[in-house]
Design a protein around this motif. Structure first.
Motif, PDB file in Angstrom:
ATOM      1  N   ILE A 144     -21.368  55.978  69.604  1.00 46.16           N
ATOM      2  CA  ILE A 144     -22.640  55.770  68.900  1.00 46.16           C
ATOM      3  C   ILE A 144     -23.528  57.002  68.977  1.00 46.16           C
ATOM      4  O   ILE A 144     -24.208  57.368  68.023  1.00 46.16           O
ATOM      5  CB  ILE A 144     -23.384  54.525  69.456  1.00 46.16           C
ATOM      6  CG1 ILE A 144     -24.609  54.212  68.602  1.00 46.16           C
ATOM      7  CG2 ILE A 144     -23.750  54.733  70.913  1.00 46.16           C
ATOM      8  CD1 ILE A 144     -24.292  53.806  67.197  1.00 46.16           C
ATOM      9  N   TRP A 145     -23.505  57.691  70.154  1.00 51.85           N
ATOM     10  CA  TRP A 145     -24.311  58.915  70.312  1.00 51.85           C
ATOM     11  C   TRP A 145     -23.763  60.032  69.445  1.00 51.85           C
ATOM     12  O   TRP A 145     -24.525  60.772  68.808  1.00 51.85           O
ATOM     13  CB  TRP A 145     -24.341  59.338  71.774  1.00 51.85           C
ATOM     14  CG  TRP A 145     -24.983  58.335  72.662  1.00 51.85           C
ATOM     15  CD1 TRP A 145     -24.369  57.515  73.576  1.00 51.85           C
ATOM     16  CD2 TRP A 145     -26.382  58.013  72.722  1.00 51.85           C
ATOM     17  NE1 TRP A 145     -25.289  56.708  74.189  1.00 51.85           N
ATOM     18  CE2 TRP A 145     -26.534  56.998  73.699  1.00 51.85           C
ATOM     19  CE3 TRP A 145     -27.507  58.479  72.057  1.00 51.85           C
ATOM     20  CZ2 TRP A 145     -27.770  56.443  74.013  1.00 51.85           C
ATOM     21  CZ3 TRP A 145     -28.745  57.935  72.361  1.00 51.85           C
ATOM     22  CH2 TRP A 145     -28.874  56.931  73.324  1.00 51.85           C
ATOM     23  N   ALA A 146     -22.450  60.166  69.413  1.00 46.64           N
ATOM     24  CA  ALA A 146     -21.833  61.196  68.574  1.00 46.64           C
ATOM     25  C   ALA A 146     -22.085  60.916  67.099  1.00 46.64           C
ATOM     26  O   ALA A 146     -22.321  61.833  66.308  1.00 46.64           O
ATOM     27  CB  ALA A 146     -20.332  61.269  68.849  1.00 46.64           C
ATOM     28  N   SER A 159     -16.705  68.107  78.193  1.00 48.08           N
ATOM     29  CA  SER A 159     -17.855  67.491  78.850  1.00 48.08           C
ATOM     30  C   SER A 159     -18.297  66.274  78.043  1.00 48.08           C
ATOM     31  O   SER A 159     -18.434  66.358  76.819  1.00 48.08           O
ATOM     32  CB  SER A 159     -19.009  68.481  78.970  1.00 48.08           C
ATOM     33  OG  SER A 159     -20.213  67.835  79.340  1.00 48.08           O
ATOM     34  N   SER A 160     -18.524  65.167  78.741  1.00 49.42           N
ATOM     35  CA  SER A 160     -18.969  63.959  78.046  1.00 49.42           C
ATOM     36  C   SER A 160     -20.351  64.145  77.437  1.00 49.42           C
ATOM     37  O   SER A 160     -20.676  63.552  76.411  1.00 49.42           O
ATOM     38  CB  SER A 160     -18.982  62.775  79.017  1.00 49.42           C
ATOM     39  OG  SER A 160     -19.847  63.043  80.116  1.00 49.42           O
ATOM     40  N   VAL A 161     -21.166  65.005  78.065  1.00 51.81           N
ATOM     41  CA  VAL A 161     -22.507  65.274  77.546  1.00 51.81           C
ATOM     42  C   VAL A 161     -22.413  66.040  76.231  1.00 51.81           C
ATOM     43  O   VAL A 161     -23.088  65.714  75.248  1.00 51.81           O
ATOM     44  CB  VAL A 161     -23.347  66.067  78.572  1.00 51.81           C
ATOM     45  CG1 VAL A 161     -24.699  66.454  77.964  1.00 51.81           C
ATOM     46  CG2 VAL A 161     -23.547  65.261  79.841  1.00 51.81           C
ATOM     47  N   ILE A 162     -21.562  67.068  76.201  1.00 52.60           N
ATOM     48  CA  ILE A 162     -21.380  67.858  74.981  1.00 52.60           C
ATOM     49  C   ILE A 162     -20.791  67.000  73.872  1.00 52.60           C
ATOM     50  O   ILE A 162     -21.190  67.105  72.711  1.00 52.60           O
ATOM     51  CB  ILE A 162     -20.485  69.081  75.256  1.00 52.60           C
ATOM     52  CG1 ILE A 162     -21.179  70.049  76.218  1.00 52.60           C
ATOM     53  CG2 ILE A 162     -20.134  69.796  73.956  1.00 52.60           C
ATOM     54  CD1 ILE A 162     -20.337  71.238  76.611  1.00 52.60           C
ATOM     55  N   ASP A 163     -19.858  66.123  74.244  1.00 49.97           N
ATOM     56  CA  ASP A 163     -19.230  65.268  73.236  1.00 49.97           C
ATOM     57  C   ASP A 163     -20.241  64.388  72.513  1.00 49.97           C
ATOM     58  O   ASP A 163     -20.059  64.054  71.338  1.00 49.97           O
ATOM     59  CB  ASP A 163     -18.157  64.389  73.881  1.00 49.97           C
ATOM     60  CG  ASP A 163     -16.879  65.158  74.182  1.00 49.97           C
ATOM     61  OD1 ASP A 163     -16.766  66.312  73.726  1.00 49.97           O
ATOM     62  OD2 ASP A 163     -16.008  64.608  74.871  1.00 49.97           O
ATOM     63  N   VAL A 221     -14.467  76.240  67.164  1.00 51.20           N
ATOM     64  CA  VAL A 221     -14.967  76.207  68.544  1.00 51.20           C
ATOM     65  C   VAL A 221     -15.495  74.811  68.871  1.00 51.20           C
ATOM     66  O   VAL A 221     -15.245  74.277  69.963  1.00 51.20           O
ATOM     67  CB  VAL A 221     -16.068  77.274  68.766  1.00 51.20           C
ATOM     68  CG1 VAL A 221     -16.793  77.021  70.090  1.00 51.20           C
ATOM     69  CG2 VAL A 221     -15.458  78.666  68.767  1.00 51.20           C
ATOM     70  N   CYS A 222     -16.220  74.220  67.931  1.00 51.33           N
ATOM     71  CA  CYS A 222     -16.697  72.843  68.124  1.00 51.33           C
ATOM     72  C   CYS A 222     -15.531  71.907  68.418  1.00 51.33           C
ATOM     73  O   CYS A 222     -15.629  71.033  69.296  1.00 51.33           O
ATOM     74  CB  CYS A 222     -17.445  72.354  66.884  1.00 51.33           C
ATOM     75  SG  CYS A 222     -19.084  73.048  66.659  1.00 51.33           S
ATOM     76  N   ARG A 223     -14.431  72.103  67.695  1.00 46.29           N
ATOM     77  CA  ARG A 223     -13.259  71.235  67.896  1.00 46.29           C
ATOM     78  C   ARG A 223     -12.567  71.518  69.213  1.00 46.29           C
ATOM     79  O   ARG A 223     -12.117  70.588  69.902  1.00 46.29           O
ATOM     80  CB  ARG A 223     -12.273  71.428  66.733  1.00 46.29           C
ATOM     81  CG  ARG A 223     -11.120  70.424  66.751  1.00 46.29           C
ATOM     82  CD  ARG A 223     -11.632  69.019  66.618  1.00 46.29           C
ATOM     83  NE  ARG A 223     -10.579  68.017  66.806  1.00 46.29           N
ATOM     84  CZ  ARG A 223     -10.212  67.501  67.969  1.00 46.29           C
ATOM     85  NH1 ARG A 223     -10.813  67.889  69.087  1.00 46.29           N
ATOM     86  NH2 ARG A 223      -9.264  66.591  68.041  1.00 46.29           N
ATOM     87  N   VAL A 224     -12.502  72.785  69.607  1.00 43.97           N
ATOM     88  CA  VAL A 224     -11.798  73.161  70.835  1.00 43.97           C
ATOM     89  C   VAL A 224     -12.499  72.621  72.082  1.00 43.97           C
ATOM     90  O   VAL A 224     -11.851  72.222  73.056  1.00 43.97           O
ATOM     91  CB  VAL A 224     -11.657  74.696  70.919  1.00 43.97           C
ATOM     92  CG1 VAL A 224     -11.215  75.126  72.322  1.00 43.97           C
ATOM     93  CG2 VAL A 224     -10.657  75.197  69.881  1.00 43.97           C
ATOM     94  N   ILE A 225     -13.832  72.611  72.062  1.00 47.71           N
ATOM     95  CA  ILE A 225     -14.574  72.206  73.266  1.00 47.71           C
ATOM     96  C   ILE A 225     -14.708  70.693  73.394  1.00 47.71           C
ATOM     97  O   ILE A 225     -15.285  70.200  74.365  1.00 47.71           O
ATOM     98  CB  ILE A 225     -15.982  72.837  73.296  1.00 47.71           C
ATOM     99  CG1 ILE A 225     -16.845  72.332  72.121  1.00 47.71           C
ATOM    100  CG2 ILE A 225     -15.895  74.353  73.283  1.00 47.71           C
ATOM    101  CD1 ILE A 225     -18.267  72.836  72.165  1.00 47.71           C
ATOM    102  N   ALA A 260     -17.712  67.360  66.174  1.00 48.69           N
ATOM    103  CA  ALA A 260     -16.249  67.375  66.205  1.00 48.69           C
ATOM    104  C   ALA A 260     -15.687  66.261  67.065  1.00 48.69           C
ATOM    105  O   ALA A 260     -14.508  65.902  66.934  1.00 48.69           O
ATOM    106  CB  ALA A 260     -15.750  68.731  66.712  1.00 48.69           C
ATOM    107  N   SER A 261     -16.496  65.689  67.938  1.00 51.32           N
ATOM    108  CA  SER A 261     -16.012  64.596  68.782  1.00 51.32           C
ATOM    109  C   SER A 261     -15.706  63.354  67.947  1.00 51.32           C
ATOM    110  O   SER A 261     -14.970  62.473  68.396  1.00 51.32           O
ATOM    111  CB  SER A 261     -17.028  64.263  69.878  1.00 51.32           C
ATOM    112  OG  SER A 261     -18.256  63.847  69.320  1.00 51.32           O
ATOM    113  N   MET A 262     -16.237  63.278  66.725  1.00 48.80           N
ATOM    114  CA  MET A 262     -15.881  62.156  65.852  1.00 48.80           C
ATOM    115  C   MET A 262     -14.393  62.160  65.551  1.00 48.80           C
ATOM    116  O   MET A 262     -13.784  61.096  65.383  1.00 48.80           O
ATOM    117  CB  MET A 262     -16.685  62.233  64.549  1.00 48.80           C
ATOM    118  CG  MET A 262     -18.189  62.024  64.706  1.00 48.80           C
ATOM    119  SD  MET A 262     -18.640  60.501  65.572  1.00 48.80           S
ATOM    120  CE  MET A 262     -17.899  59.257  64.529  1.00 48.80           C
TER     121      MET A 262
END
Length: 262
Positions: A233-235, A204-208, A196-200, A213-215
């Motif tokens: 950097i935030w991720a 949203s840039s905020v969620i990323d 689910v982390c990978r799918v989403i 998983a955004s890495m």
């Protein structure tokens, strides 16, 4: 430190007994080979098995650049079947010791809970990192032979970003293995949550910014675009912090269960 080394050696010995040191690298080598080979030969395969009637094949498929194909290895192979295989391979990392009484035996000796947890996580993470890196390198070699070359800096940066995502996969699965006693439940919760982390990713840039998983997405962006999104950097910070929190949670859970004399 000596206690940590002993526990790490015990974990490596367990991997040898389970033949994990053989089958897990082979699985990732297979996954690494699959994407470039299938992408390159798919038009010929479809023609050979029936002419591809009713199927429209993009003529540029085999003309993709190497970065796009290697990125699809991460996204289509490692981030799907690869995640599930990693979870299945380590789902008993703590649970098996609880089930056979080894956890209680170890922690009634002069062994700190933190040393036990770190020994488990670091040894398994290093091994999984080795397997992922081998698969990624094999995929790179096939991409180089069948498509186009990739800048080494992009190749290396993408791998390092992806391994941060792998760190969270290992630490999260370890935490779930600490809390639950059924390997089926551990696998189900870990697979569902991490997929689910990978799918989403990308919704949203905020969620990323707070989604480990955004890495993986940023790793793919480097390979495809050759650039790094400033939001990485935030991720990166979030991934490290969340991984640390899962390790702390596993440590706290075992301590509260009074497996040791501390």
């Amino acid at each position: 430190m000596s206690t940590f080394i002993v526990l790490a050696k015990k974990e490596v010995a367990q991997m040898v007994r389970e033949y994990k040191i053989i089958w897990l690298p082979l699985v990732f080598i297979f996954l690494g080979i699959t994407q470039p080979v299938v992408t390159y030969y798919l038009p010929d395969i479809l023609k050979a098995v029936g002419g591809g009637q009713g199927i429209t094949i993009d003529p540029s498929m085999a003309a993709q650049n190497g970065g796009e194909v290697l990125a699809s290895t991460l996204g289509s192979q490692f981030d799907q079947l690869g995640i599930m295989i990693i979870i299945v391979s380590i789902m008993g990392i703590i649970q098996s010791d609880k089930a056979n009484g080894m956890l209680a035996f170890i922690l009634t000796r002069p062994v700190k809970v933190s040393s036990y947890i770190y020994g488990k996580i670091i040894s398994n993470y290093l091994f999984v990192t080795f397997c992922v890196t081998i698969g990624y390198l094999v995929s790179y070699l096939y991409v180089y032979l069948l498509f186009t070359s990739i800048h080494f800096i992009d190749f290396l940066a993408a791998l390092l970003f992806y391994l941060l995502w792998v760190l969270f996969i290992v630490s999260f699965t370890t935490m779930i293995s600490t809390i639950f006693n059924s390997q089926g439940i551990i696998a189900l919760i870990s697979i569902v949550f991490l997929l689910v982390c990978r799918v989403i990713v990308g919704l949203s840039s905020v969620i990323d910014k707070i989604n480990p998983a955004s890495m993986s997405k940023y790793a793919m962006d480097i390979l495809v675009l050759g650039t790094v999104n400033p939001d990485v950097i935030w991720a990166l910070i979030s991934t490290i912090l969340l991984s640390a929190l899962t390790i702390m949670a596993a440590n706290k859970w075992i301590s509260k269960k009074k497996y040791s004399n501390e």
